[in-house]
Design an enzyme around this catalytic site. Sequence first.
Site, PDB file in Angstrom:
ATOM      1  N   SER A   1     -23.917 -66.496 -33.262  1.00 53.79           N
ATOM      2  CA  SER A   1     -24.137 -65.706 -32.060  1.00 53.79           C
ATOM      3  C   SER A   1     -25.534 -65.117 -32.177  1.00 53.79           C
ATOM      4  CB  SER A   1     -23.080 -64.614 -31.915  1.00 53.79           C
ATOM      5  OG  SER A   1     -23.025 -63.791 -33.068  1.00 53.79           O
TER       6      SER A   1
ATOM      7  N   GLU B   1     -28.541 -62.111 -30.796  1.00 49.89           N
ATOM      8  CA  GLU B   1     -28.803 -60.823 -30.153  1.00 49.89           C
ATOM      9  C   GLU B   1     -30.196 -60.810 -29.546  1.00 49.89           C
ATOM     10  OE1 GLU B   1     -27.541 -57.011 -31.967  1.00 49.89           O
ATOM     11  OE2 GLU B   1     -29.689 -56.502 -31.923  1.00 49.89           O
TER      12      GLU B   1
ATOM     13  N   ASP C   1     -28.301 -44.147 -30.515  1.00 47.29           N
ATOM     14  CA  ASP C   1     -29.219 -43.264 -31.235  1.00 47.29           C
ATOM     15  C   ASP C   1     -29.279 -41.891 -30.567  1.00 47.29           C
ATOM     16  OD1 ASP C   1     -29.885 -45.320 -32.967  1.00 47.29           O
ATOM     17  OD2 ASP C   1     -31.491 -46.043 -31.658  1.00 47.29           O
TER      18      ASP C   1
ATOM     19  N   PHE D   1     -38.596 -50.136 -40.620  1.00 48.52           N
ATOM     20  CA  PHE D   1     -37.272 -50.091 -40.009  1.00 48.52           C
ATOM     21  C   PHE D   1     -36.193 -49.873 -41.059  1.00 48.52           C
ATOM     22  CE2 PHE D   1     -33.633 -52.238 -37.746  1.00 48.52           C
ATOM     23  CZ  PHE D   1     -33.495 -51.247 -36.783  1.00 48.52           C
TER      24      PHE D   1
ATOM     25  N   HIS E   1     -24.285 -63.670 -37.086  1.00 47.90           N
ATOM     26  CA  HIS E   1     -24.932 -63.071 -35.920  1.00 47.90           C
ATOM     27  C   HIS E   1     -26.428 -62.941 -36.228  1.00 47.90           C
ATOM     28  CE1 HIS E   1     -24.933 -60.816 -32.178  1.00 47.90           C
ATOM     29  NE2 HIS E   1     -25.620 -59.843 -32.747  1.00 47.90           N
TER      30      HIS E   1
END
Length: 305
Positions: free
Chosen positions: A26, A28, A120, A224, A274
């Site tokens: 999958s 994103e 967030d 990140f 994913h």
Amino acid sequence: MGFNHAQQVEILNQNLNDLEGKVNVSFEFFPPNSPEMEQTLWQSIQRLEGLQPKFVSVTYGANNSTRERTHRIINKIQNETSLTPVPHLTCIGASQEELVDIAQNYWDSGIRHIVALRGDLPEQTQTQPNMYALDLVKLLKSVADFEISVAAYPEVHPEAPNSQFDLINLKRKVDAGASRAISQFFFDTETYLRYRDRCLASGIEVEIVPGILPVTNFKQLLKFSSMTNVTVPQWMHRLYQGLDDDPMTRNLIAANVAIEQVKVLAKEGVRDFHFYTLNRSDLTYAICHSLGVRERSLVPQAIAV
């Protein structure tokens, strides 16, 4: 659970053809913020559509900042491609009434699967949220019988006081109706495997789908990862050292690391993966093709950009 050197070599040297037809994927995407990025997004969607992923998810953005763009992209994927679109939905910055309306509109438009997240918190906020992902899962199930994916954190959510608290929170989301969990990205496969074992021992029996991030920008990754509590192993620092001005080599390394991750995890029985595409298709397509996820013919559909 651990691998000795001989086992690791055996796994990494296994024929990639052994994975053909055994790996599900999958993807994103995130809502673009410029016409140029919009074009890149739809080119990527078209390129990856032929791989027939189980679904494609579209993120919501911090503090619901991309809500309308997410809805628009989901509707366009739903109406103009053969893909199954899955919107992210967060509960920060939205009332329960708004969330019910959004969920009902999605259901009425044929959307049956949602990624439910807290979202967030606004920067410099001192107040605690009045809803969490658990509450959102319950709300969605009260609206309709959605398939719901939630987030999992093999290295513990940055705001969780400890790993046991984090695991209990995941179990509550599953008990409330979550169908699967999609993990935060990681780079140490043993970290994921130990986490999966702990989930099973805690009675969490849904699939923990590993999130795979091919790393093309190492500096951005370090920034990140410091915010998401993800460990970047020293071997990755060595791999990317001196490559700031060499994107081709970075891409080759990114593909190799991702392929090795999937191969090791597939050997341990993982079948669904994913991919965080960052809206770019070439690298994700190459990785999936190498893993035996091959393109199949589709009826051509034009997407207006």
